[in-house]
Structures are given as C-alpha cells and as structure tokens.
Design an enzyme around this catalytic site. Sequence first.
Site, PDB file in Angstrom:
ATOM      1  N   LYS A 146      -0.891   5.149  14.396  1.00 16.48           N
ATOM      2  CA  LYS A 146      -0.439   5.245  13.002  1.00 16.48           C
ATOM      3  C   LYS A 146      -1.435   6.125  12.245  1.00 16.48           C
ATOM      4  O   LYS A 146      -2.522   5.687  11.878  1.00 16.48           O
ATOM      5  CB  LYS A 146      -0.345   3.859  12.368  1.00 16.48           C
ATOM      6  CG  LYS A 146       0.266   3.873  10.962  1.00 16.48           C
ATOM      7  CD  LYS A 146       0.447   2.459  10.435  1.00 16.48           C
ATOM      8  CE  LYS A 146       1.070   2.465   9.044  1.00 16.48           C
ATOM      9  NZ  LYS A 146       0.209   3.097   8.035  1.00 16.48           N
ATOM     10  N   ASP A 148      -3.328   8.108   9.448  1.00 15.73           N
ATOM     11  CA  ASP A 148      -3.591   7.857   8.031  1.00 15.73           C
ATOM     12  C   ASP A 148      -3.411   9.166   7.272  1.00 15.73           C
ATOM     13  O   ASP A 148      -4.374   9.868   6.957  1.00 15.73           O
ATOM     14  CB  ASP A 148      -5.008   7.315   7.850  1.00 15.73           C
ATOM     15  CG  ASP A 148      -5.169   6.563   6.546  1.00 15.73           C
ATOM     16  OD1 ASP A 148      -4.154   6.340   5.870  1.00 15.73           O
ATOM     17  OD2 ASP A 148      -6.305   6.200   6.200  1.00 15.73           O
ATOM     18  N   GLU A 200       2.830   4.632  19.172  1.00 13.58           N
ATOM     19  CA  GLU A 200       2.123   5.825  18.706  1.00 13.58           C
ATOM     20  C   GLU A 200       1.012   5.415  17.745  1.00 13.58           C
ATOM     21  O   GLU A 200       1.158   4.426  17.013  1.00 13.58           O
ATOM     22  CB  GLU A 200       3.079   6.768  17.962  1.00 13.58           C
ATOM     23  CG  GLU A 200       4.274   7.216  18.781  1.00 13.58           C
ATOM     24  CD  GLU A 200       5.416   7.694  17.896  1.00 13.58           C
ATOM     25  OE1 GLU A 200       5.263   8.768  17.280  1.00 13.58           O
ATOM     26  OE2 GLU A 200       6.438   6.992  17.802  1.00 13.58           O
ATOM     27  N   CYS A 207     -32.533   2.727 -19.403  1.00  7.88           N
ATOM     28  CA  CYS A 207     -33.330   2.774 -20.637  1.00  7.88           C
ATOM     29  C   CYS A 207     -34.371   1.664 -20.748  1.00  7.88           C
ATOM     30  O   CYS A 207     -35.167   1.651 -21.690  1.00  7.88           O
ATOM     31  CB  CYS A 207     -32.406   2.731 -21.849  1.00  7.88           C
ATOM     32  SG  CYS A 207     -31.561   1.140 -22.040  1.00  7.88           S
ATOM     33  N   TYR A 262       6.547  12.957  14.592  1.00 11.19           N
ATOM     34  CA  TYR A 262       6.820  11.629  15.158  1.00 11.19           C
ATOM     35  C   TYR A 262       8.303  11.245  15.228  1.00 11.19           C
ATOM     36  O   TYR A 262       8.635  10.209  15.787  1.00 11.19           O
ATOM     37  CB  TYR A 262       6.047  10.547  14.394  1.00 11.19           C
ATOM     38  CG  TYR A 262       6.426  10.388  12.932  1.00 11.19           C
ATOM     39  CD1 TYR A 262       7.623   9.790  12.553  1.00 11.19           C
ATOM     40  CD2 TYR A 262       5.568  10.800  11.928  1.00 11.19           C
ATOM     41  CE1 TYR A 262       7.975   9.627  11.218  1.00 11.19           C
ATOM     42  CE2 TYR A 262       5.898  10.636  10.584  1.00 11.19           C
ATOM     43  CZ  TYR A 262       7.108  10.055  10.243  1.00 11.19           C
ATOM     44  OH  TYR A 262       7.453   9.896   8.926  1.00 11.19           O
ATOM     45  N   CYS A 300     -28.842   4.373 -24.684  1.00 14.91           N
ATOM     46  CA  CYS A 300     -29.141   4.381 -23.245  1.00 14.91           C
ATOM     47  C   CYS A 300     -28.657   5.699 -22.633  1.00 14.91           C
ATOM     48  O   CYS A 300     -27.466   6.032 -22.726  1.00 14.91           O
ATOM     49  CB  CYS A 300     -28.444   3.210 -22.565  1.00 14.91           C
ATOM     50  SG  CYS A 300     -28.560   3.254 -20.760  1.00 14.91           S
TER      51      CYS A 300
END
Length: 668
Positions: free
Chosen positions: A115, A117, A113, A406, A223, A426
């Site tokens: 996989k 995510d 099958e 800067c 699954y 900055c």
Amino acid sequence: MTEKIERKINQLKEKLNKWNNDYYVLNQPSVDDLEFDSTMKELIDLETQYPQFKTPDSPTQKVGGSVENIFTKHKHKYQMLSLANAFNFDDLEAFDTKIKKELEEKPYSYFVEPKIDGLSISLIYENGKLVKGVTRGDGIVGEDVTNNIFTIKSIPKTINNNDKYFEVRGEVYLSKKEFDKINAKKFENGEMLFANPRNAASGTLRQLDSEIVKKRNLDIWTYFLMNKEHIETHEESLKFLNDLGFQINPLSKHCQNINNVKEQIGYLNEIRDSLEYEIDGIVIKVNEFEYYDILGNTSKFPKWAIAYKFPAEIKETKLLDIFPTVGRTGRITYNAKLKPVKLAGSNVKAATLHNSYFIRDKDIRIGSTVKIKKAGDIIPEVLDSIKDTNYESLPIWTESNLCPSCQNKLERFEGEVDQYCVNIECPRKIIRSLEHFASRDAMNIEGLSIKIIEKLFANKYIVKISDIYKLTNFKNELIMLDKFGEKSVNNLLKSVERSKTNLFEKLIFGLGIRHIGKKTAYIIAKNFKNIDNIINANFEDLSKIRDVGPIVAKSIKDWFEIDQNINLINDLKSLNINMNFSGTDVIENNNITSKNFVITGTLSKPRNHFKDLLAKYGANISESVSKNTDYVLAGEEAGSKLEKAKKLNVKILSETELEKLIKEENND
C-alpha cells in the site's frame, strides 16, 4: 440516551471531516493514522448499532478527498472508491469469512500489493495516447492535473493499444530520497515542511507550475486496469499493463489463501524500512474478476478488497534532554531531545512531550529509555519511560518556571494545564505573532516568511506588528541585506501596502488573540462593525453572541485591557489599516470565497464593479500574479499579468466564466 448517542456521532463526524480536510486538501495532517483510524472505527460501530443516525454525508459513507477549485473538475467515468481497513489478523479473518460466505464455496484466491503512501490517480488514454490525468477527489469528481502528469517520466505517454477509451489507475509517490531533498530546500527557504512523502506527492501534483512538478521527480506504481473485460484475473491484468510499459510493483504477489496473505504481510513489514519509498500497509484483493459483481461495493468501499494497516511503529531510544519552546500565544510546549533512531523511514532526533502535566503524569526522566511513536505521519511523540534498573536512580523532572526566550516567569491560567509566557515583549512570541499576522489566512503578506521575519527582527527593522507597515522607510537598507534584492523588496512592500485594505475580520484574526480563529473573527467583525466598538464592548455584550461565549469573551476583554495592545491598534489606525466591517455579509461560495483573484485588461464594466462583486463572495483581490493566485479575470488587451498567469498555469477566467463559477455554486 439516544440524544446523547446522536450528539456523540455528530462530534465524531465533525472531527473526521476536519481531519480529512487537513489531510487531503491542506496536505497538513493534524492527527496520526492511529487516532484517525480508531475514531473512524468508533463512528462505524455507533452507526452500525444506531443506523437511524447514519446519514449520506457521514465520513463513513464517502471517500475522504475533495476537489480544489484551482483545477478543472473532471467527473470520473468509473467511481474511484477508497478501501476498508483491517488493523489486525482477526479483521483479515473476518474479511475472508465474508468473501467465503458470499461466494458460496466457489474457489478464489488473493492478490497482495504494498500500500503505497501516495496519491491515487486515474490515467486516461484514447487510441493509445495519454489525454488526461485526474486525481481521485471525492471519488465521483476529481481534479484535472494532466499538465503535471506529463512531467512524470515513468508514465507512458503512448501505449500499444487502440481502445477508444482506456483507463488505468495508480499511485503517484515520492521516493524517500526526493522527499528529503524537497524538505531540505523548504527548510533552507524558511517554508513549512511537508509532514511525509504522501503529502509532498499530493502537494506537488497539485502545483500550478508544472516546472516545479518536473523538478521534484514524482514516480508511480500502477495498480488497476479498468478495461478488464477480456482478462480473467487481477494478476493477469497487471502483467498486461507491465507489457504495455506501465510500472508494476515487484513486491506484488499472488496468494492462494488468507494464510499466505498473512505470510506476505509479515515479510513486507520486515523489509519496509529498507524500501526506497514509504508503504503504510498492504492491499489485498480477490484475484478473480468474475466475483467482483457478486461481491459488489458500498458507497465508499469495494467489498472484494481491503487494506491491512501496519500498526503504529514504536521504537525505544535514550532521552537526552527535555526543553521548552514558546509559541505565538505564549503557550509552552515541551520537547524531547533524543538519541537518533530510525522510525517510520526517517531519522528521528526530537519528539513532542506536550505539556508538563504529561511529563509528570508519565514520570518521564532525562537519561531514561523512552518509547516513541510515529504512525507514518506528524511529529513523533514520546509515549512513556521504560522503568528499568537505571530509571530509579535518575532525578525526577521538574517543569521550567521561566520562558526559554525572555526568561520571564511562566503563568498558568485557571482551569488550564498549559503554561504561558505572558510577556508581550518576549522575542520568540513576537516573531511567531508576526508570522501569524502575515500568514495567508490573516493579512496574507507575500514574501514575509518566518526566516525573513527572523532576519528583520534581528536587524530591528520589525519589533512589533505595526513596524511591518513602516518597512518602506528602510527600503535601501533592506535591499542591502543578505539574500535580499531590489525586486524582492519591492514585491514585499507592494504586498504590505495591499494588505492595508484587507477585510476587517482578517485583521482581527491576525492579531492573534487567544481562542480567536477565522470563523470567530468574522462573527466578531460582523457583530461589532469596527475596532472601537469591540474595544468598548463589555463582557456581557461579547459573551451573549452566538459561537462566542464566556471563554472567548474573557480572552478578548483581557487582550484589549493591555495598554500595549491598545497602542498597537492606535498605531495601525494611523497607518490607515482597515478597521471597519464591509457592511455586507459574505456569501459563501466554494468556488470564490477565500480565493486569490487578479483582475487585468479592459472589461465590460469598471474594474471596481468586479472587485465589489468578488468581495461580496469573500475573495481576496491582489494586484500581482504569483504562485498563490487562484484565478486571473482577464479582459481585452490583458498584458504581462496574463502572460505570467499562463506561465504559472493559473486558471484564467473570462467574464462569462466568472458568472458561471458563481451560478454553478449557487445552483448546487
């Protein structure tokens, strides 16, 4: 020698535990799959060679997830195991050899099958009705996310089955299209983006507000069937589930042998980019259920299944430019502007080049063809330049000498490879430092996102940290700003005011001193008690403290020797910001420490009693309920706060339940 090995094993454990927490709990992966998997393999190899150092709490012995306290805990009837990994066909052959040996030549086959995510989930039905949805958690105890599960349209709420207990397992996921829509919205709102669809799915399913979950259009592939007593094969069980209305991935396939498995892997690897959802590998299971007990499982993995992980995808594209950016500490990061290329399911236009040493070491040149990697996670990175015929004619890259924000001269500290902008005025450093100061782990000022900070900075309402506490002087002007309103401004100003009484260690962390993380900030606060003692401490006083040391001590001394930083501290003092340690050590309690509490209604003791009690365990106390609230402690005649908590699905506690939370952790 053995001491060195043990130290190495402990270092690997610490790394993997942190990465697991980043991935499963924070939904903010900090390394890609390739680095995680190689580190895990290194630990497995060392523990195999030196079994005396293998401990039950090792990441090799436990499932990677954990259980957050914002949801009710649920103990799984059947443990939800993880899967061992195969990284190449040699690993698959080794897996097949073990199966063959264990089964002593009994006939067997495989079922393959994609996989997905996503996030593993257990669906529990009683007499045909869906009654509970639980995350995997640590494999033994998961999180009850039933309310959110009911918003997923593809999960059947009733089935034609009268078993008193019926359990199905699946993978909740987000399509690539939905993932892009969510991140586009988060970008528009100035929020942190999800790293990938898996983290988006996990973050969504663990939302307290089920209305948000509903809008995000989660989906599921089922699954595994736990009630398989009268079914002979995994293939048959999936057909049975499909007939009941569960979604089964159409790319699942029965394979007669390991060679057929390899063929299917090759096919799925070819088409993976064209799928509407992300897959990061292939799951291979022995098809015949009768062998599962014979093969058994470890404390973490079933021995009858394995996950083949796709190798990190590497693409080639043209490097159009190299440009630096500056962070809150002044550290310069170099980035690549790329000719757009499809990589791991997304259109990549930029990648990190780390620092100038990396670019020079690899001799990466603008205009060259570069290799980039993205192993399904994290920001893409440039690996190398391709030294083709065009390459030699390109100019050698030279590092920037000036800050991109800067234009001040960049500096490099002794013993460090990174360049830094040391200009405390900055603009980009200031914006990033303001973002850090307002973040949840620091002063936790709700409503002060990076986009809002940029707008306030551009309009000169905030130009330094202490200006945050002077925003009340510009209330009317803020209300008139684009996309602001009276309610938003009032909420922001309330949050700013509440932060004045935060724990001292949160202020220290929020100041953004180099090398000072949350833990070190607490150690400093505990040892020196107040800000004046820290300012007056000498190098020896600081460096002799355990877990501080000379590098951190120098960083602290350097920071407080800058006049503008001392002026900032004095300014914050005049604004009544707490600069004293509470005087008591926080008692670590996973149920309470760092959680956000709101107290409402009439309780058996004065409200300050409960505030002090929660502070003792390191909780944050807030006056208003929001999506970031973890618990509401409610007494009698609780009004609008209680109603809002119910609407946001925030966990509501009675006094008895609060006591139980405390005792539960203390008894563990």
